[in-house]
Motif scaffolding. Structure first.
Motif, PDB file in Angstrom:
ATOM      1  N   PHE A 235       0.903  -1.313  -0.073  1.00  0.00           N
ATOM      2  CA  PHE A 235       0.021  -0.063   0.066  1.00  0.00           C
ATOM      3  C   PHE A 235       0.896   1.156   0.193  1.00  0.00           C
ATOM      4  N   TYR A 236       1.968   1.322   0.888  1.00  0.00           N
ATOM      5  CA  TYR A 236       2.590   2.467   1.007  1.00  0.00           C
ATOM      6  C   TYR A 236       3.762   2.814  -0.190  1.00  0.00           C
ATOM      7  N   GLN A 237       4.070   1.422  -0.808  1.00  0.00           N
ATOM      8  CA  GLN A 237       5.012   1.499  -2.028  1.00  0.00           C
ATOM      9  C   GLN A 237       4.192   2.131  -3.097  1.00  0.00           C
ATOM     10  N   ASP A 238       2.589   1.681  -3.079  1.00  0.00           N
ATOM     11  CA  ASP A 238       1.830   2.352  -4.358  1.00  0.00           C
ATOM     12  C   ASP A 238       1.752   3.767  -4.046  1.00  0.00           C
ATOM     13  N   LEU A 239       1.528   4.180  -2.994  1.00  0.00           N
ATOM     14  CA  LEU A 239       1.491   5.796  -2.517  1.00  0.00           C
ATOM     15  C   LEU A 239       2.852   6.582  -2.841  1.00  0.00           C
ATOM     16  N   GLY A 240       3.929   5.933  -3.014  1.00  0.00           N
ATOM     17  CA  GLY A 240       5.182   6.299  -3.493  1.00  0.00           C
ATOM     18  C   GLY A 240       6.054   6.778  -2.090  1.00  0.00           C
ATOM     19  N   CYS A 241       5.652   6.223  -0.926  1.00  0.00           N
ATOM     20  CA  CYS A 241       6.224   6.646   0.269  1.00  0.00           C
ATOM     21  C   CYS A 241       7.773   6.023   0.286  1.00  0.00           C
ATOM     22  N   SER A 242       8.560   6.762   1.156  1.00  0.00           N
ATOM     23  CA  SER A 242       9.960   6.130   1.053  1.00  0.00           C
ATOM     24  C   SER A 242      10.014   5.028   1.999  1.00  0.00           C
ATOM     25  N   HIS A 243       9.019   4.911   2.956  1.00  0.00           N
ATOM     26  CA  HIS A 243       9.368   3.783   4.005  1.00  0.00           C
ATOM     27  C   HIS A 243       8.127   3.536   4.884  1.00  0.00           C
TER      28      HIS A 243
END
Length: 475
Positions: A235-243
């Motif tokens: 989910f956070y990868q899809d949002l483009g978050c760093s970690h």
């Protein structure tokens, strides 16, 4: 326990190890040995001073062979005495250490840790480890079933309750994303609360849970835990978050990079303040009594003490060089958790000078925030604050006191240790986008030293205005 600590506060070290002087069968031997070592150390200092004085006399005796010979004999005798004293001291120190090490592995009569630390966050209760589950984002309509699961899970912290989602969103304007795992019967078998932080300064990333000491996954078994963490990472990868940072006290949770810099400092509580007084040792008792000689008053309450708490808290945060949370955060916690949240204020001559914000959960009382004005530090008011807080915890029948999170061997760690608190290891796991380095959003990061210094020079009223806009992005 090192010898230096024992020599500095023998009574306190005995009570920390055995619970009280009365429970230590060889307390008299320990106290006598420590006293003898201190006498030897003092004698060593005196003999070394005499040796220095004797050495200086050689400069004026170069033309007097008889005097030189006498000085040489005197120096030899002094050296032999120093060697004898050193051997005697080392032998006694070895005996002193052995007195403590001999019972280091004996079990305590008290429960070792609060309930939430004694259990794995995966409880192995709902079917086989390979049970198929579906992970989705929780909605507000799931709040009741979410909290029911939290209440039934032995490893849950107060911060796992669904109500913190709205509190964080309303206070910090961050969006929370809570993940829930269900089995084929749609029964909840695991959950993971997270919050997304997003700013121009630090970028975007997720945390479970920001601002507080505990969070992470709760699940029925390890496979459910893994599914929750992997889905959150996607989910956070899809949002483009760093970690994604997952804060927990459970080791070997998932094969991600992890930090073990932090510990919680936990102290078992006796049944009465009289027992607590006996356990603390002479040094701490003396500091508490020093503060009690002043014109102090202790107030315990809730929202009615918020202004006094925040005045002290904001001033202390400025002095530390740390942006302060908004008063709204504490007001929201007090309003939403009135049975769990308590404020303690110490007044000196009618003015608030030390404060603590407490949160209780099950068998443990936690002190997430505490502050004392630095101008009253010579009066040991901070020691009185912690005495009053511990006394309150005992009166409320809590079994444990959580002194809060610390970095190992830092000043706050040593302060809490002297009260008899023991470390509980934290494990912070990181899913990292594109295998980046682990984040370093820490106050001791050299990059922040200049900012801390500048902040310490600002007027308190200004830090109360701009601080909340900065600290909301620091988890």
């Amino acid at each position: 326990m090192n010898v230096k600590d024992i020599l500095n506060d023998t009574d306190g070290c005995i009570t920390q190890r055995w619970g009280s002087l009365a429970k230590c069968e060889n307390s008299a031997d320990i106290i006598e040995t420590a006293h003898s070592i201190n006498l030897l150390i003092n004698e060593q200092k005196t003999v070394k001073t005499h040796k220095q004085q004797c050495s200086k006399q050689f400069k004026t005796a170069t033309d007097d062979p008889a005097k030189v010979d006498a000085l040489k004999q005197q120096m030899q005798a002094i050296s032999e005495r120093l060697k004898s004293l050193d051997e005697d001291r080392k032998a006694k120190e070895k005996h002193l250490s052995a007195c403590f090490d001999a019972t280091a592995d004996q079990p305590s009569s008290m429960p070792s840790l609060p309930q939430q630390f004694n259990q794995s966050t995966t409880r192995d209760e709902a079917g086989s480890p390979t049970q198929a589950v579906t992970v989705t984002l929780a909605e507000d309509k799931d709040a009741t079933s979410w909290d029911h699961y939290v209440d039934q899970h032995s490893a849950a912290s107060l911060y796992h309750h669904y109500g913190w989602k709205g509190l964080i969103e309303n206070t910090f304007n961050h969006q929370s994303h809570h993940f829930v795992a269900r089995n084929h019967d749609q029964k909840i078998v695991g959950l993971l609360p997270t919050t997304r932080l997003k700013s121009r300064l630090f970028g975007g990333f997720g945390v479970s849970m920001p601002y507080f000491n505990y969070g992470g996954v709760l699940a029925d078994n390890p496979s459910v835990s893994t599914e929750l963490l992997k889905e959150a990472a996607r989910f956070y990868q899809d949002l483009g978050c760093s970690h994604l940072e997952v804060r927990t006290t459970q080791a070997d949770l998932i094969d991600w990079p992890a930090s073990t810099d932090k510990v919680s400092m936990i102290r078992p509580l006796p049944d009465t303040t009289a027992e607590l007084d006996q356990q603390l040792g002479s040094k701490i008792r003396a500091q508490i009594k020093r503060a009690q000689r002043e014109n102090t008053q202790t107030l315990v309450g809730g929202l009615e003490l918020l202004d006094q708490f925040y005045d002290v808290f904001a001033t202390n945060m400025r002095d530390l060089g740390t942006p302060v949370y908004s008063k709204t955060l504490f007001a929201n916690i007090l309003s939403q958790w009135p049975q769990q949240a308590t404020i303690v204020v110490i007044q000196l001559d009618g003015q608030p000078v030390a404060t603590a914000f407490l949160l209780g959960h099950r068998d443990m009382l936690e002190i997430p925030w505490a502050s004392t004005l630095k101008k009253v530090n010579p009066l040991s008011i901070n020691m009185l604050l912690y005495w009053e807080v511990l006394s309150f915890a005992i009166a409320q029948k809590y079994q444990f006191f959580d002194f809060g999170r610390s970095s190992k061997d830092h000043n706050t760690y040593r302060f809490k240790r002297q009260w008899g608190a023991k470390p509980v290891q934290h494990h912070w796991y990181y899913w990292l986008q594109d295998e980046q380095a682990m984040p370093a959003l820490k106050p001791d990061n050299p990059k922040f030293k200049l900012a801390i210094h500048v902040w310490q020079q600002l007027p308190v009223f200004l830090t109360r205005i701009i601080g909340p806009f900065i600290v909301k992005n620091l988890p």
